[in-house]
Design an enzyme around this catalytic site. Structure first.
Site, PDB file in Angstrom:
ATOM      1  N   HIS A  85      -4.067   0.237  10.765  1.00 56.24           N
ATOM      2  CA  HIS A  85      -3.044   1.282  10.835  1.00 56.24           C
ATOM      3  C   HIS A  85      -3.712   2.591  11.250  1.00 56.24           C
ATOM      4  CE1 HIS A  85       0.039   3.893   8.394  1.00 56.24           C
ATOM      5  NE2 HIS A  85       0.135   4.085   9.695  1.00 56.24           N
ATOM      6  N   SER A 105      -4.132  -2.751   1.069  1.00 54.47           N
ATOM      7  CA  SER A 105      -4.849  -1.573   1.551  1.00 54.47           C
ATOM      8  C   SER A 105      -6.185  -1.461   0.821  1.00 54.47           C
ATOM      9  CB  SER A 105      -4.032  -0.306   1.321  1.00 54.47           C
ATOM     10  OG  SER A 105      -4.824   0.839   1.571  1.00 54.47           O
ATOM     11  N   HIS A 151      -5.477  -4.415   4.918  1.00 56.89           N
ATOM     12  CA  HIS A 151      -4.858  -3.270   5.589  1.00 56.89           C
ATOM     13  C   HIS A 151      -5.888  -2.146   5.724  1.00 56.89           C
ATOM     14  CE1 HIS A 151      -1.272  -1.022   6.894  1.00 56.89           C
ATOM     15  NE2 HIS A 151      -1.837   0.022   6.300  1.00 56.89           N
ATOM     16  N   ASP A 182       5.095   0.637   3.789  1.00 58.67           N
ATOM     17  CA  ASP A 182       3.773   1.118   3.379  1.00 58.67           C
ATOM     18  C   ASP A 182       3.901   2.416   2.586  1.00 58.67           C
ATOM     19  OD1 ASP A 182       1.161   1.932   3.118  1.00 58.67           O
ATOM     20  OD2 ASP A 182       0.722   2.006   5.257  1.00 58.67           O
ATOM     21  N   GLY A 183       3.523   2.336   1.295  1.00 57.77           N
ATOM     22  CA  GLY A 183       3.478   3.537   0.476  1.00 57.77           C
ATOM     23  C   GLY A 183       4.273   3.411  -0.801  1.00 57.77           C
ATOM     24  N   GLY A 184       3.594   3.515  -1.933  1.00 53.62           N
ATOM     25  CA  GLY A 184       4.287   3.468  -3.215  1.00 53.62           C
ATOM     26  C   GLY A 184       4.833   2.105  -3.568  1.00 53.62           C
ATOM     27  N   ASP A 199      -6.611   1.557   6.692  1.00 54.57           N
ATOM     28  CA  ASP A 199      -5.989   2.870   6.879  1.00 54.57           C
ATOM     29  C   ASP A 199      -6.953   3.825   7.574  1.00 54.57           C
ATOM     30  OD1 ASP A 199      -3.320   2.731   5.588  1.00 54.57           O
ATOM     31  OD2 ASP A 199      -4.490   2.221   3.809  1.00 54.57           O
TER      32      ASP A 199
END
Length: 219
Positions: free
Chosen positions: A67, A7, A32, A179-181, A34
């Protein structure tokens, strides 16, 4: 084989060139992108992400993983398709009905991109089962969308397990993107659950050596 989609949300203005070249050298699998509109999620990154993605397209052959966290999905598909992304993912929650989901799937395919559907933490994964034969990726949000640097919600690991079981039992070739953390602590859990594409931003970009962290996330 696990792939890494980096990202670029937190890449600083003025450091784009240095960062993007370093990520390519470190062999990230995707950039990625966002895309947020300030409506579907609070943050608005629309213009910045279009600028960054356009710049990457000029300097790199690595694929773009777009995304879309937006309300106006169709317009965003039209605008970002000019960058020839490898993947365009839209949110299931941004669609009014199943017909709209199918419409966006078909539009993305017409632009010769792979199709992804993303679901927020509160959305039951079973709601998108019927679309899996027609798409390439499911992006499971393991945090609430809209902010970087959040902590992975541990109950999302179970959601990935359920999704992987359904995909395998039905002989589908759908990728699961988490996706995330995602970091060195959480990556083994989501990989073991069945995710085969990991989105990481903060964990990679704060590292002194991007390649070391990307290789460890992938291993």
């Amino acid at each position: 084989m696990v792939e890494i989609s980096t990202s670029i949300l937190s890449v600083l203005k003025g450091e784009e060139s240095k960062t993007f070249f370093a990520l390519e050298k470190a062999k990230t699998d995707y950039f990625h992108i966002d895309v947020m509109d300030g409506k579907f999620v609070e943050k608005n990154t629309y213009k910045k992400m279009f600028e960054y993605a356009s710049y990457i397209k000029r300097i790199s052959n690595l694929p773009l993983d777009v995304h879309l966290m937006v309300e106006d999905v169709e317009t965003a598909i039209d605008e970002f398709s000019c960058l020839e992304p490898n993947i365009i993912t839209f949110h299931y929650e941004a669609c009014k009905n199943k017909e709209e989901v199918n419409k966006y799937i078909n539009i993305i395919k017409e632009y010769n991109s792979r199709v992804g559907i993303s679901i927020k933490p509160e959305t039951k994964v079973e709601e998108i089962f019927e679309f899996l034969p027609y798409i390439h990726n499911v992006l499971v949000m393991t945090v609430e969308p809209g902010k970087g640097g959040q902590t992975l919600l541990t109950d999302m690991v179970e959601k990935i397990k359920v999704l992987r079981k359904y995909i395998d039992e039905n002989n589908l070739e759908t990728n699961i993107e988490a996706d995330g953390g995602i970091n060195l602590t959480t990556a083994p859990k989501v990989k073991e659950a069945g995710a085969n594409i990991l989105v990481a931003g903060t964990a990679i970009l704060v590292a002194k050596d991007y390649k070391v962290i990307i290789d460890e996330l992938r291993a």
